[in-house]
Design an enzyme around this catalytic site. Structure first.
Site, PDB file in Angstrom:
ATOM      1  N   GLY A 152     -25.521  15.134 -30.064  1.00  0.00           N
ATOM      2  CA  GLY A 152     -25.205  14.376 -31.147  1.00  0.00           C
ATOM      3  C   GLY A 152     -26.059  14.307 -32.129  1.00  0.00           C
ATOM      4  O   GLY A 152     -25.536  14.745 -32.977  1.00  0.00           O
TER       5      GLY A 152
ATOM      6  N   ASN B  56     -19.206  27.497 -25.700  1.00  0.00           N
ATOM      7  CA  ASN B  56     -19.693  29.003 -25.319  1.00  0.00           C
ATOM      8  C   ASN B  56     -19.593  30.056 -25.181  1.00  0.00           C
ATOM      9  O   ASN B  56     -18.222  29.305 -23.640  1.00  0.00           O
ATOM     10  CB  ASN B  56     -21.454  29.102 -26.179  1.00  0.00           C
TER      11      ASN B  56
ATOM     12  N   ASP C  59     -25.798  23.691 -31.448  1.00  0.00           N
ATOM     13  CA  ASP C  59     -25.847  22.253 -31.859  1.00  0.00           C
ATOM     14  C   ASP C  59     -26.011  22.189 -33.587  1.00  0.00           C
ATOM     15  O   ASP C  59     -24.956  22.196 -34.207  1.00  0.00           O
ATOM     16  CB  ASP C  59     -26.693  21.655 -31.495  1.00  0.00           C
TER      17      ASP C  59
END
Length: 339
Positions: A49, A204, A285
């Protein structure tokens, strides 16, 4: 359109994890039962995050809305992270990032193979697993000012569910980066409709099969036909309007709702070849964070995917997750694509 003016940026809220990354650089990744010597060690900021939010901070304009909701421990790592968020203009950090007493900050033990940049990661959840629905409510005034909300799977699933549902009902675009992957066909009754609140599902290539309770061999990604089939399998079983699978050095692919055609279409978006891969940690990310940002700027899906390939391709040329994002800035993107 992407520009240097924050008026064109709809804002992104990220609900997720923040970790202290403890990184060992090794000559080869260890096999089961094998002990090897580290060539080098670094301590860095990480967490899926926080990484995604940090990437957005680097590529957006200074006045763009950026909200990160998370939790850290009352240790030195947590204090350092709070300062890191503030210095990178995360909005209202004191309100949105909770420091939890008597808890450790999340940690990631990472081995990076020096020759290829490939990595393996083991997580300690720490304070990340103490994030609650109440924290989402506490930050809601900031979240609802954004156009896009992003969640991952390094915090309690019920919290991601709550955030995605609340955001969808508020009219935000919702993105769920399903990493680490879980079987979405085997959720509890309280959570099994989570995909109803997801606009973009992004695993992914290694995580995709896990989402539908199958092993790696059930989905393949060796050519366009196999990739398209794999995207459609996820679409058929999970019923999310937009499926995007990131494919590492190959690029990414989508089975998505083309609003002009009013139909779902498949598109493979290849990545440019990167000659000098140093460390792939945090590249996924960076891809997800930048994709969320580009969507918030109302850039079309395929153009956003192309831009995100470019961003991720930059990060793999440098060490670390958030550390590698220091190579990113909004000017680089503007000049590359003449936006």
């Amino acid at each position: 359109m992407l520009s240097n003016e924050s008026e064109s940026e709809g804002g992104v809220a990220v609900v997720g994890s923040s970790n202290a990354d403890l990184v060992n650089f090794v000559s080869k990744l260890p096999k089961s039962g094998e002990t090897i010597q580290s060539l080098d060690f670094e301590q860095q900021f990480g967490g899926k995050g926080a990484n995604q939010a940090m990437c957005i901070a680097k590529i957006s304009s200074p006045n763009a809305k950026l909200v990160f909701v998370g939790a850290v421990g009352s240790d030195e790592y947590g204090k350092q992270m709070i300062e890191n968020f503030k210095s990178n203009r995360f909005q209202n950090v004191e309100n949105n990032v909770r420091m939890i007493n008597n808890s450790v900050t999340g940690q990631a033990s990472i081995c990076v193979e020096k020759s290829s940049g490939n990595n393996i990661i083991v997580l300690v959840g720490g304070a990340n697993m103490l994030i609650t629905e109440e924290m989402i409510n506490h930050s809601w005034e900031d979240i609802k000012q954004c156009k896009v909300l992003v969640c991952q799977n390094e915090i309690p699933l019920n919290v991601s569910y709550y955030a995605l549902k609340k955001a969808k009902e508020e009219g935000l675009i919702t993105i769920w980066n399903t990493a680490p992957a879980i079987n979405l066909l085997n959720l509890s009754n309280e959570l099994k409709d989570i995909c109803n609140y997801v606009d973009y599902l992004i695993p992914n290539e290694h995580e995709a099969a896990i989402l539908i309770g199958e092993d790696d061999s059930s989905l393949s990604f060796n050519n366009d036909q196999e990739i398209e089939r794999s995207c459609k399998v996820l679409f058929d079983k999970l019923h999310v309007n937009n499926i995007i699978i990131t494919l590492g050095e190959k690029g990414c692919a989508a089975y998505y709702l083309d609003e002009e055609k009013n139909d779902h279409v498949f598109k493979f978006v290849p990545a440019e070849k990167v000659e000098n891969v140093v460390d792939s940690t945090g590249a996924g990310d960076a891809w997800v964070g930048s994709f969320a940002y580009f969507l918030s700027c109302e850039i079309p899906v395929i153009d956003s995917m192309n831009l995100s390939n470019f961003i991720a391709g930059i990060t793999v040329q440098y060490k670390g997750a958030q550390l590698s994002y220091n190579a990113l800035n909004s000017k680089t993107v503007l000049e590359k694509f003449e936006l």
